[in-house]
Scaffold this motif. Structure first.
Motif, PDB file in Angstrom:
ATOM      1  N   THR B 297       0.826  -1.211   0.000  1.00 48.88           N
ATOM      2  CA  THR B 297       0.000   0.000   0.000  1.00 48.88           C
ATOM      3  C   THR B 297       0.858   1.257   0.000  1.00 48.88           C
ATOM      4  OG1 THR B 297      -1.585  -1.235   1.327  1.00 48.88           O
ATOM      5  CG2 THR B 297      -1.924   1.131   1.178  1.00 48.88           C
ATOM      6  N   LEU B 298       1.898   1.249   0.784  1.00 49.04           N
ATOM      7  CA  LEU B 298       2.750   2.438   0.862  1.00 49.04           C
ATOM      8  C   LEU B 298       3.449   2.705  -0.467  1.00 49.04           C
ATOM      9  CD1 LEU B 298       3.555   4.578   2.851  1.00 49.04           C
ATOM     10  CD2 LEU B 298       5.485   3.162   3.566  1.00 49.04           C
ATOM     11  N   ALA B 299       3.920   1.645  -1.092  1.00 50.85           N
ATOM     12  CA  ALA B 299       4.578   1.798  -2.402  1.00 50.85           C
ATOM     13  C   ALA B 299       3.592   2.378  -3.403  1.00 50.85           C
ATOM     14  CB  ALA B 299       5.097   0.454  -2.886  1.00 50.85           C
ATOM     15  N   THR B 300       2.379   1.862  -3.374  1.00 55.50           N
ATOM     16  CA  THR B 300       1.355   2.345  -4.305  1.00 55.50           C
ATOM     17  C   THR B 300       1.117   3.835  -4.082  1.00 55.50           C
ATOM     18  OG1 THR B 300       0.300   0.176  -4.269  1.00 55.50           O
ATOM     19  CG2 THR B 300      -1.009   2.006  -5.122  1.00 55.50           C
ATOM     20  N   ASP B 387      -4.052  -5.005  -7.745  1.00 54.50           N
ATOM     21  CA  ASP B 387      -4.726  -6.130  -7.100  1.00 54.50           C
ATOM     22  C   ASP B 387      -4.306  -6.149  -5.644  1.00 54.50           C
ATOM     23  OD1 ASP B 387      -5.111  -9.615  -8.082  1.00 54.50           O
ATOM     24  OD2 ASP B 387      -5.789  -8.505  -6.324  1.00 54.50           O
ATOM     25  N   GLN B 388      -5.274  -5.935  -4.752  1.00 52.93           N
ATOM     26  CA  GLN B 388      -4.949  -5.867  -3.327  1.00 52.93           C
ATOM     27  C   GLN B 388      -5.200  -7.187  -2.624  1.00 52.93           C
ATOM     28  OE1 GLN B 388      -7.358  -2.162  -2.538  1.00 52.93           O
ATOM     29  NE2 GLN B 388      -5.377  -1.326  -2.020  1.00 52.93           N
ATOM     30  N   GLY B 389      -5.539  -8.167  -3.432  1.00 55.62           N
ATOM     31  CA  GLY B 389      -5.762  -9.488  -2.859  1.00 55.62           C
ATOM     32  C   GLY B 389      -7.212  -9.706  -2.477  1.00 55.62           C
ATOM     33  N   LEU B 390      -7.600 -10.942  -2.453  1.00 52.53           N
ATOM     34  CA  LEU B 390      -8.963 -11.353  -2.092  1.00 52.53           C
ATOM     35  C   LEU B 390      -9.998 -10.705  -3.009  1.00 52.53           C
ATOM     36  CD1 LEU B 390      -8.646 -11.122   1.815  1.00 52.53           C
ATOM     37  CD2 LEU B 390      -8.487 -13.178   0.393  1.00 52.53           C
ATOM     38  N   GLY B 391      -9.593 -10.547  -4.246  1.00 57.60           N
ATOM     39  CA  GLY B 391     -10.520 -10.007  -5.232  1.00 57.60           C
ATOM     40  C   GLY B 391     -10.731  -8.513  -5.142  1.00 57.60           C
TER      41      GLY B 391
END
Lengths: 600, 646
Positions: B297-300, B387-391
Motif C-alpha cells: 500500500t505504501l509503495a502504491t 490487485d490488493q488481494g482477495l478479489g
C-alpha cells in the motif's frame, strides 16, 4: 541566474521583445523573442504557445527551448513536436488561418521557456502593435523598429509608454518598459479600459493584395475600402425573382421591407479567407448564396436599396464591446460593417447581421460607436445613435392570486421593446416550441421553486417591427413562504436586482452596461382571506443622474397593487460616479428583497 | 440495448428487418414541392429542422483494402433556428479522403441553388482530424437542403459508427453495408428503437465472382436526442450502429482481430505490452522514489503521488496506438498524457513488485460500455489497477492534479472496465468511492444586530470530491480572496470578507479547510419592531435545479454527496423569537433532507443536511425529484421572526 522569490506563483515574463524590420511596403519581418519563467503548475497555461499564420503573415521559423532557473538548457523543441492546425474561430465557418501549437510544460519548477518566432508580413496593413502588458507581471518588454528613413508612420500610445530611443542615425527606434504590472480586470469593465498599455502603429501607406492604401487620413482609408469594394454592388435584376414588390407608403417603410426581406432570406456565415477579411463578396454572389458576413450582407443590402433608388453606404465600425475608435488615429481599428442611409429628415443605421432588429434600431453593440462611413464625396467618422432607456423596456404585468399554501397563480404579459426585445427574440427563436416553453419557465422561475406553465402565447415572435409580447398563465408553487402564523410575500415576482462587482474602494475603472434600459412591474395580488398585514414595505424613490427607481405598494382590502420602475439611463458609469452607482444598486437590492408580511 | 449481427461471407442471417431487397434509390434533387412545407413526422412539425433521410451505402472490399461510403442526406429547414444545419462539417482522418461533394438547396418554388466547388474548404490538423467545411447556399425557412459525399478509408478495423439519430428528428436513416469476400464484421446496434430488428440481407453476385452480401439497417421516425441537465452524455441514448472487425481470411492469410472478448483483450494486450515491460530506467526510478524496502500500500501511494505530481499532464492523444510515448520517454520529459502517465504508473508499480495492470474504460462523457458488444471503439481511457488481494482491486488515475490516491476523477466514474493482462479475459466493476464527498459549514458564532447586520465566523471543510473541486477552483483564481468571494460566499448576497485562512495540507487527501469571518449588511430585514431572516447560509437552495416541465432521460449525478451546515445565531439584545420554522425532514428515493432549528437562551441553533445517496434516477422519477427540490427551496427560504421586547 534568475532570482526567484519563494512566494512567487504562476509565471512571469522575463523578456518580451518584438523586433520589426520594414524593408518595403510589402516586405517586412517580425521576430518575436520571449522568455517566461514558470514558477508553478498555475503558470503552465503560458507554456502552451500558439502562433498564427495567414496568407499575409507567413511563419519562417520557430525555435524554442526549455531552460532551468540557472539558464542551462534542459531541452530543445523538435519540429515534430509542433502541431500544425488549420482552424477557424468559433464564430467563423472558415478563415484559412493556420496555427502552430507546441507545449513547453515541464514538471520541475521553476523553469524558463524561451522561444523565437520569425514571421514575414507582406503588407504594412498588418503592422504589429506593441502590447507590453500581459495577464502576468512583465519584467521587460521591448519593441524595436528598423525601417527606411523615408517610411512615414505614426504611433498612438495607451498608458505610460515612454519615448523611443533612437539609434543608427534614426533608422532604429526602441521602446522599452520595465516591471509592467498584470492587466487589471474588473467586472463589466468599460471595453476601452481593457487595454491599459499599448503602442499602436499605422503606416502612412500600405499595399494589400495589390491595392494601395493609406492611413494618413480617414478619407484615405475610406478611398481604399471604396476601391476594394468597387463594382461589387451590381445586381442582375432578372435574377431577383423572389424580391417582393414593395408596397410601402414611404421610403422609411421601403427600407424596412427590404431589411425584412434580407433578414428572412439570408443568414450570417463568416468566411474570411485572405482579403475577404476586408473585401466584401459581390452582392450578386451573396444574393445567390443567401449568406455572408457583415460586409457581404451590407453590400447586398446597399445593392437592394439601390434597386429602389435609395442610397446607402457601408460604415466600418468597432463594436462597442471592443472599445472605442481612436478618431485622432486613422488606422485599421474596425471589426464590423453596417449600413448608413441618409434620408432627408433622418439618418438610419442598419445592421444586416441582426435577425431581430428593425431598420430603425441598432443592436446594442453598434450603438454609440464612431463609424467610418464610406461615401463617394466624403468619408468621415460619424457617431451611431444611442438608444434611450425607454427604447429598451420590459414591462411585466400580471394579475396574481395567492393561495393559502403560498402558491401564486398568475396571468400576465411580458412586453419588451428595443434591445431587450432583440435579446429575448434571439433566445426564443433559437428554440423549438418545447424549448421556448422551457425557456419561459426558466425566466419566470428565478424566484419560484416550482413553476408550471399553463398557457403561453407569443403573437409577434417572428415580426420584429412589433414589441415582443409574451402572454402567459402559470402557477408558482411555494412562491409565498407560509409559516404557522404568517404569510411572506415578495411582490417583485420577476425583476430583482443584485449587486455584482467591486465595492467602490476596490474599483479602478468605469463600468459598462450593454444599454440603458427601463424595467417595469405592475402586479396586482389577491391575498387569501383571514390574513391581516403585519409589515408592508414602504414606498421608495431613489434618484441619481444616471438612474432612478420607484417602488410603490397600495393595499385595498385583500388586494395589493405593486408597481416598480427601475431605470438605468447611462450605459457607462464613470469612476467618479461609481460610489453613487454602488449605493443605488445596493439600495435597490435591499428594497427588492423586502416582503409583505401577513399574519393570521 | 445492443443488438448484434455478424456480417460476413459465410454466416446466414435468418430474419429480415424492415426492408427486403436492395434499398430503393433516392434521386438527387427529386423533392415533391408540397413536402417542403409539409413535414414527415408528426413530432417533427415543431422542430427547427428535421432529417428527411440519411442514407449510407458502404462497401468494404479486399481489392484495395478500402472502405467506401457514399452518404446522401436531406434535411427540411423549418425555421430560422434550423438554418445552422446548412453549415456542414465532415470529419475525416488525415489519411482518408472525402470527395465527390455536392450540395444544394431546393426552394418552395422549385428553384435549386447549388453549392459551388470553390466554396468547399478544408481545415484541421496535419496529422490528425481534418474537416471538409461548406455552407449550403440559398437556405431560408421552409426549404430543403441536401448533400452527398464519398468517404474513402483504409482503416478497416476502425470504421466510424453510423448514428441513426441526431439532435433533430429523423424520418429515415438507412445504412447498407456490402462486405466483400474475406472480411467478417460484427455489427452492434445500440439503443435500437426496435429491439427485435435484424438487418435485411441480400446476396450480391457478379458473374465470375464469389458471393458477397449487402446488409441494410433502417429505422424510421426517430425522435431528436437533446441534452438535458444532469445527463452524463447524450452518447448513451443515440441509436447507433457500431462495427467491429472480427477477422480477415484469404488464400494467403488469416487474421483474427476481435471475435471474442478474449480476442479484443489480446489485441489491447499486444498494444500495451511494450509499455508494461519494466525497463532499467523505470526500475531505477521506482527504487529512487521508494528509497528502500517499501511495498504494498505504501509503495502504491508513493508511486501514485510521484506520477501525479512530478509528471506534467499533457494533451490527450488517444489511448492506444503508436502515438503513445513509452514510460522511458515520459520519465525523460516528465511529460505525459493521462494515458501515458497511468501506463508509467503500472510499470513503476510492477518494478516495485506490486501486481498492477492497465484497465481500459469508457469515461462518463464518452458513454457507457455494454458488455454484450465486443468492440474496441467502446473505450477511450486507461486506468491503473492494483490487485490488493482477495478479489479487491484499487483503481487509480494520475491525471488530475488534486485527486488523492483512492479517488478517481469524476469523469472516470463509470461502472466497469476491461482488465488488460494475460489471464482470463474479464470486465471488472469499478466501485463508487466509499469516501463521502462532503461540504460541511460550521458557524459557531453568527451575530445579528438590531440593524439587521450579520457578523459570522465559519469553518468550512471539503471532503472527497468536494475537496478536489474546490482545490481546482482555488487554483483557478489568482487571488485567494477572489476565490473566497466567488466560490465560497457566492450564495450569501452582499457578504464582505473580513478575514480568512485556507489550509490545503501537505497531502491532497487532506480535506481543504477554510476559516472565514465575514459581514453581511442587511442580512435580516428590519421592519418596525420585527426582524425577519432566513437562517440558511451556505449552499442554500435558492432555485430549483429542475425547472423543465418534462424529462426524457435519466438524471445522473457524478457522485453521491452530502452538504451539512450548523449555525449558532446570537440574537440582538431586546428581541425575542416570535416565530420559528419547525423541524423539517423529507426524502425521495435516493435523497434526504433534514432541518433542525431550536432556541437556547438568546441563541438560535440551526442545522441542515442534504444528502444525495443515489446517483441514478430514471426519468419516471423526475417529477418526484423536482417536487423534492421544491420542498428544499421552500425549506431553505423559511424565515425566523423576531419581535422587539419592551
Amino acid at each position: 541566474m534568475v532570482a526567484v522569490s519563494p512566494a512567487q506563483d504562476g509565471s512571469q515574463v522575463i523578456l518580451d521583445e518584438l523586433h520589426y524590420t520594414v524593408k518595403s511596403l510589402q516586405k517586412s519581418r517580425l521576430i518575436t523573442t520571449r522568455k517566461i519563467i514558470i514558477y508553478s503548475p498555475k503558470g503552465l497555461e503560458h507554456a502552451e504557445i500558439v502562433i498564427s499564420e495567414s496568407r499575409f503573415k507567413r511563419v519562417r521559423s520557430i525555435k524554442a527551448r526549455v531552460l532551468d532557473q540557472n539558464g542551462k538548457q534542459i531541452r530543445k523543441v523538435r519540429k515534430s513536436e509542433i502541431r500544425e492546425i488549420d482552424a477557424s474561430l468559433p464564430t467563423d465557418l472558415y478563415t484559412g488561418l493556420k496555427y502552430y501549437v507546441f507545449d513547453l510544460a515541464q514538471a520541475t519548477f521553476p523553469y524558463i521557456i524561451e522561444y523565437r518566432v520569425s514571421v514575414d508580413i507582406n503588407s504594412l496593413f498588418f503592422w504589429p502593435n506593441w502590447y507590453p502588458q500581459w495577464d502576468i507581471p512583465v519584467q521587460t518588454s521591448r519593441y524595436r523598429l528598423s525601417c527606411p528613413e523615408e517610411l512615414g508612420f505614426k504611433t498612438h500610445a495607451i498608458g505610460a509608454i515612454p519615448e523611443p530611443v533612437l539609434s543608427d542615425k534614426g533608422k532604429n527606434l526602441t521602446w522599452q518598459l520595465h516591471n509592467v504590472p498584470p492587466v487589471l480586470e474588473e467586472y463589466r469593465m468599460a471595453p476601452e479600459h481593457v487595454i491599459q498599455y499599448a503602442l499602436f502603429f499605422a503606416s502612412d501607406s500600405f499595399v494589400l493584395d495589390g491595392i494601395p492604401g493609406s492611413f494618413r487620413k480617414w478619407q484615405h482609408l475610406g478611398n481604399w475600402y471604396r476601391q476594394l469594394a468597387q463594382d461589387l454592388y451590381a445586381l442582375d435584376p432578372a435574377s431577383l425573382t423572389d424580391l417582393p414588390r414593395l408596397d410601402a407608403a414611404s421610403t422609411r417603410e421601403s427600407i424596412q421591407q427590404l431589411y425584412t426581406f434580407l433578414q428572412d432570406h439570408t443568414r450570417y456565415v463568416a468566411i474570411a479567407l485572405g482579403t475577404h477579411g476586408w473585401k466584401p463578396s459581390p452582392a450578386q454572389l451573396v444574393y445567390e448564396n443567401r449568406y455572408g458576413d457583415c460586409k457581404d450582407l451590407s453590400t447586398l443590402f446597399i445593392a437592394l436599396l439601390a434597386q429602389h433608388g435609395i442610397i446607402g453606404y457601408p460604415a466600418l465600425l468597432k463594436t462597442r464591446n471592443a472599445g472605442l475608435v481612436l478618431d485622432e488615429f486613422p488606422s485599421n481599428q474596425f471589426n464590423h460593417v453596417i449600413t448608413y442611409i441618409p434620408l432627408p429628415s433622418e439618418t438610419l443605421w442598419v445592421d444586416c447581421t441582426s435577425s431581430s432588429a428593425t431598420a430603425f434600431d441598432l443592436p446594442s453593440m453598434d450603438e454609440g460607436c464612431n463609424a467610418l462611413v464610406i461615401r463617394d464625396d466624403q468619408t468621415g467618422l460619424l457617431s451611431t445613435p444611442l438608444s434611450r432607456p425607454d427604447d429598451n423596456q420590459l414591462l411585466f404585468s400580471a394579475e396574481a392570486t395567492i393561495l393559502t399554501e403560498g402558491t401564486a397563480q398568475l396571468e400576465g404579459t411580458m412586453t419588451a421593446t428595443g434591445n431587450i426585445a432583440q435579446d429575448m427574440r434571439n433566445s426564443l427563436r433559437a428554440q423549438d416550441p418545447a424549448g421556448q416553453r422551457n425557456l419561459l419557465i426558466q425566466w419566470l422561475s428565478d424566484f419560484s421553486p416550482s413553476l408550471s406553465l399553463t398557457r403561453m402565447n407569443i403573437p409577434h415572435l417572428n415580426s420584429n417591427i412589433y414589441p415582443l409580447e409574451i402572454r402567459f398563465t402559470c402557477s408558482a408553487e411555494n412562491y409565498a413562504d407560509v409559516s404557522r402564523m404568517r404569510l411572506f410575500l415578495n411582490p417583485s415576482f420577476y425583476h430583482r436586482v443584485t449587486f455584482e462587482g467591486e465595492t467602490p474602494d476596490q474599483r479602478h475603472t468605469a463600468l459598462f452596461r450593454p444599454y440603458a434600459l427601463t424595467l417595469l412591474d405592475s402586479i396586482s395580488y389577491t391575498i387569501p382571506d383571514g390574513l391581516t398585514p403585519e409589515a408592508i414595505p414602504a414606498a421608495a424613490q431613489y434618484q441619481y443622474p444616471f438612474a432612478q427607481y420607484d417602488y410603490r405598494m397600495k393595499l385595498s382590502g385583500n388586494t395589493v397593487k405593486f408597481t416598480r420602475k427601475y431605470q438605468i439611463q447611462e450605459r457607462r458609469i464613470g469612476l467618479d460616479q461609481y460610489a453613487d452607482y454602488h449605493r443605488f444598486i445596493t439600495q435597490v437590492e435591499q428594497k427588492d428583497r423586502e416582503r409583505l408580511v401577513f399574519v393570521r | 440495448m445492443i443488438r448484434r449481427s455478424t456480417l460476413c461471407l459465410l454466416l446466414f442471417v435468418s430474419q429480415a428487418c424492415i426492408s427486403i431487397g436492395p434499398p430503393s434509390p433516392v434521386k438527387w434533387g427529386s423533392v415533391p414541392l408540397e413536402s417542403i412545407t409539409r413535414t414527415h413526422l408528426e413530432n417533427a412539425s415543431n422542430a427547427a429542422a428535421s432529417v428527411t433521410f440519411d442514407l449510407g451505402e458502404m462497401k468494404i472490399s479486399a481489392d484495395n483494402f478500402e472502405m467506401a461510403l457514399t452518404r446522401h442526406v436531406r434535411i427540411q429547414i423549418n425555421s430560422e433556428a434550423g438554418q445552422k444545419y446548412a453549415n456542414i462539417r465532415i470529419p475525416f482522418w488525415h489519411d482518408e479522403k472525402i470527395s465527390e461533394i455536392r450540395a444544394q438547396t431546393i426552394l418552395p418554388d422549385g428553384r435549386v441553388i447549388k453549392l459551388r466547388r470553390e466554396h468547399i474548404y478544408e481545415e484541421g490538423e496535419k496529422k490528425g482530424w481534418r474537416y471538409k467545411v461548406f455552407a449550403i447556399p440559398g437556405v431560408q425557412t421552409n426549404c430543403v437542403i441536401e448533400y452527398q459525399y464519398r468517404h474513402l478509408s483504409k482503416h478497416l478495423s476502425t470504421i466510424d459508427p453510423w448514428f441513426f439519430q441526431r439532435d433533430i428528428p429523423t424520418s429515415l436513416s438507412r445504412i447498407s453495408v456490402e462486405i466483400h469476400e474475406g472480411f467478417s464484421y460484427d455489427a452492434f446496434v445500440r439503443n435500437s428503437p426496435d429491439p427485435y430488428c435484424l438487418p435485411s440481407k441480400e446476396r450480391l453476385k457478379q458473374p465470375g465472382d464469389a458471393d458477397h452480401w449487402r446488409y441494410t439497417w433502417e429505422f424510421r421516425d426517430l425522435p431528436a436526442i437533446r441534452t438535458e441537465p444532469f445527463m452524463a452524455t447524450p452518447n448513451d441514448y443515440f441509436a447507433v450502429l457500431h462495427f467491429q472487425l472480427i477477422e480477415f481470411k484469404s488464400t494467403l492469410v488469416h487474421n483474427v482481430f476481435a471475435r471474442t472478448l478474449g480476442d479484443m483483450r489480446n489485441e489491447f494486450y499486444q498494444s500495451y505490452k511494450p509499455y508494461l515491460a519494466v525497463s532499467r530506467r523505470v526500475r531505477k526510478l521506482s527504487q529512487q522514489i521508494l528509497g528502500g524496502a517499501v511495498s504494498g500500500t505504501l509503495a502504491t501511494e508513493q508511486l501514485y503521488d510521484f506520477v501525479r505530481d512530478s509528471v506534467v499532464t499533457s494533451e490527450y492523444d488517444g489511448y492506444v496506438g503508436s502515438r503513445i510515448r513509452s514510460p522511458d520517454e515520459v520519465i525523460k520529459e516528465k511529460l505525459g498524457s493521462r494515458v501515458e502517465k497511468n501506463l508509467l504508473l503500472v510499470s513503476l508499480l510492477r518494478a516495485a513488485g506490486v501486481n498492477a495492470k492497465p484497465v481500459i474504460i469508457s469515461t462518463r462523457s464518452h458513454g457507457k460500455i455494454d458488455r454484450a458488444a465486443c468492440r474496441t471503439d467502446a473505450f477511450n481511457h486507461v486506468l491503473t489497477s492494483v490487485d490488493q488481494g482477495l478479489g479487491d482491486m484499487l483503481f487509480l488515475d494520475t491525471a488530475h492534479p488534486y485527486c488523492p490516491n483512492g479517488l478517481l476523477p469524476p469523469n472516470d466514474l463509470t461502472n466497469q472496465g476491461l482488465v488488460i493482462d494475460e489471464g482470463r479475459p474479464r470486465y471488472v466493476n469499478i466501485p463508487r468511492p466509499r469516501t463521502v464527498s462532503m461540504f460541511h459549514a460550521r458557524t459557531m458564532r453568527a451575530e445579528i444586530d438590531a440593524e439587521g447586520r450579520l457578523k459570522a465566523s465559519t469553518m468550512l471543510r471539503f471532503d472527497g470530491y468536494r475537496n478536489l473541486i474546490y482545490r481546482d477552483k482555488l487554483a483557478d483564481h489568482t487571488d485567494a480572496e477572489k476565490f473566497i468571494r466567488a466560490a465560497i460566499l457566492e450564495d450569501i448576497e452582499n457578504a464582505a470578507v473580513d478575514t480568512f485562512s485556507i489550509f490545503t495540507g501537505d497531502m491532497k487527501a487532506i480535506p481543504l479547510t477554510v476559516n472565514l469571518s465575514f459581514t453581511v449588511e442587511n442580512f435580516a430585514e428590519v421592519i418596525g419592531e420585527k426582524i425577519y431572516f432566513s437562517p440558511a447560509l451556505f449552499h442554500k437552495h435558492m432555485a430549483n435545479i429542475f425547472q423543465a416541465e418534462n424529462r426524457s432521460y435519466p438524471i445522473e449525478y457524478p457522485f453521491p454527496y452530502m452538504n451539512t451546515e450548523e449555525v449558532v445565531y446570537q440574537l440582538p439584545e431586546n428581541y425575542r423569537i416570535q416565530e420559528l420554522p419547525k423541524w423539517n425532514s423529507f426524502s425521495v428515493d435516493g435523497q434526504e433532507y433534514e432541518r433542525l432549528i431550536y432556541r437556547a437562551d438568546n441563541t438560535l441553533h440551526y442545522a441542515r443536511q442534504h444528502r444525495v445517496k443515489d446517483i441514478y434516477y430514471p426519468a419516471s422519477n423526475y417529477q418526484h425529484l423536482k417536487d423534492f427540490y421544491t420542498r428544499m427551496v421552500d425549506s431553505d427560504r423559511d424565515l425566523v421572526v423576531l419581535a422587539r421586547v419592551h
